[in-house]
Design an enzyme around this catalytic site. Structure first.
Site, PDB file in Angstrom:
ATOM      1  N   SER A  33      29.219  43.969  30.263  1.00 32.52           N
ATOM      2  CA  SER A  33      28.598  45.273  30.507  1.00 32.52           C
ATOM      3  C   SER A  33      29.628  46.385  30.667  1.00 32.52           C
ATOM      4  O   SER A  33      29.328  47.551  30.410  1.00 32.52           O
ATOM      5  CB  SER A  33      27.690  45.203  31.739  1.00 32.52           C
ATOM      6  N   ASP A  85      31.249  31.361  32.247  1.00 34.92           N
ATOM      7  CA  ASP A  85      31.091  32.753  32.693  1.00 34.92           C
ATOM      8  C   ASP A  85      32.447  33.422  32.924  1.00 34.92           C
ATOM      9  O   ASP A  85      32.519  34.502  33.518  1.00 34.92           O
ATOM     10  CB  ASP A  85      30.222  32.848  33.953  1.00 34.92           C
TER      11      ASP A  85
END
Length: 296
Positions: free
Chosen positions: A77, A248
């Site tokens: 993001s 992740d």
């Protein structure tokens, strides 16, 4: 918290342990990111966090250390809808990476085709308010209808808005992948309200996949993340053909509780205890989504 001279944050372990679990040959880390390098790929003006550089060289070194062969790189993001850093990492992977993009819903079809040529195989919709300012469902549905053949939609949300999202999710006609299982409260156990709601979503159609990921995010008790293992293992067992796994890395926003990537890998046999389940989780399932040219 670790910060550099520019105030940027580090959220990954500098020396992760060597995992005891050895992934099978061909294993795929199906959820990871790259940050920058910022000198080449600046962060978005709307970024909610500004990380230290964690580029493809670091990612591929970690991949090799942990025993994986391929990566699925999900647009972070902090880079907004400029997918240049993700595309660069895919290009530099020598065929060992595919990606998931974040796009402006008004993106042109020609740009979607360019992303496909660059190794992108899906787009991500983020509903975490702490990470994004706006999540326009109607515009998301519009772009979901224009995706290249074989693409899917990745959705990131927290468990408390699942029921609110159900009409939106039901309206998406391409396969769905749910990041981190919609962030359930794993302390409720495998039969808790969050897991029951998530199972209802999975049972509603057979093309919804999930990432059995992020014990460091989802298990507040901390390592060795026993609540996560207890809650997630039954889910993987019951939906073995729809489960994915990933590190992740570099763990966005986890600078105050940086996980050990080796310990994350050692969670795999706790949620997928048999070689058959491990192969589905790490090879067969991600190949069907990201390397369909291999699986046919």
């Amino acid at each position: 918290m670790s910060t550099d001279v520019d105030g940027r944050i580090r959220s990954w372990a500098e020396a992760p342990s060597q995992p005891r679990f050895v992934p099978p040959p061909g294993a795929i880390d199906a959820h990871c990111h790259v940050f920058g390098p910022a000198a080449l790929f600046p962060f978005s003006a709307k970024a909610k966090y500004l990380p230290e550089d964690a580029g493809p060289d670091m990612l591929f070194a970690l991949r090799d250390r942990l025993g994986f062969d391929r990566n699925v790189i999900v647009q972070a993001s902090c880079h907004g809808t400029d997918n240049a850093a993700t595309l660069d990492a895919i290009m530099r992977s020598e065929g060992k990476a595919r990606g998931v993009a974040v796009v402006d819903p008004a993106i042109a079809d020609a740009e979607l085709d360019r992303l496909h040529q660059g190794g992108i195989r899906g787009i991500r919709f983020n509903f975490l308010k702490r990470l994004v300012d706006d999540a326009p469902k109607d515009k998301f549905l519009d772009v979901a209808q224009r995706l290249p053949a074989g693409w899917h939609v990745v959705v990131y949300f927290e468990a408390d808005i699942l029921e609110e999202l159900r009409p939106f999710l039901d309206a998406i006609s391409v396969p769905l992948v749910i990041d981190h299982m919609g962030r359930p409260d794993v302390s409720q156990g495998p039969d808790g309200a969050d897991m029951r709601a998530f199972r209802r979503l999975l049972d509603s159609r057979d093309d919804i996949w999930f990432k059995a990921t992020c014990p460091d995010r989802l298990d507040p008790a901390g390592p060795p993340w026993d609540d996560f293992a207890a809650a997630v293992a039954p889910l993987v067992a019951d939906y073995p053909d729809r489960a994915l796994w990933g590190t992740d890395w570099p763990h966005p926003n986890m600078q105050d509780a940086i996980p050990d990537d080796g310990a994350l890998v050692d969670m795999i046999p706790r949620i997928a205890p048999t070689p058959e389940l491990q192969r589905k989780l790490l090879i067969d399932n991600p190949e069907r989504l990201y390397w369909p040219d291999i699986t046919g």
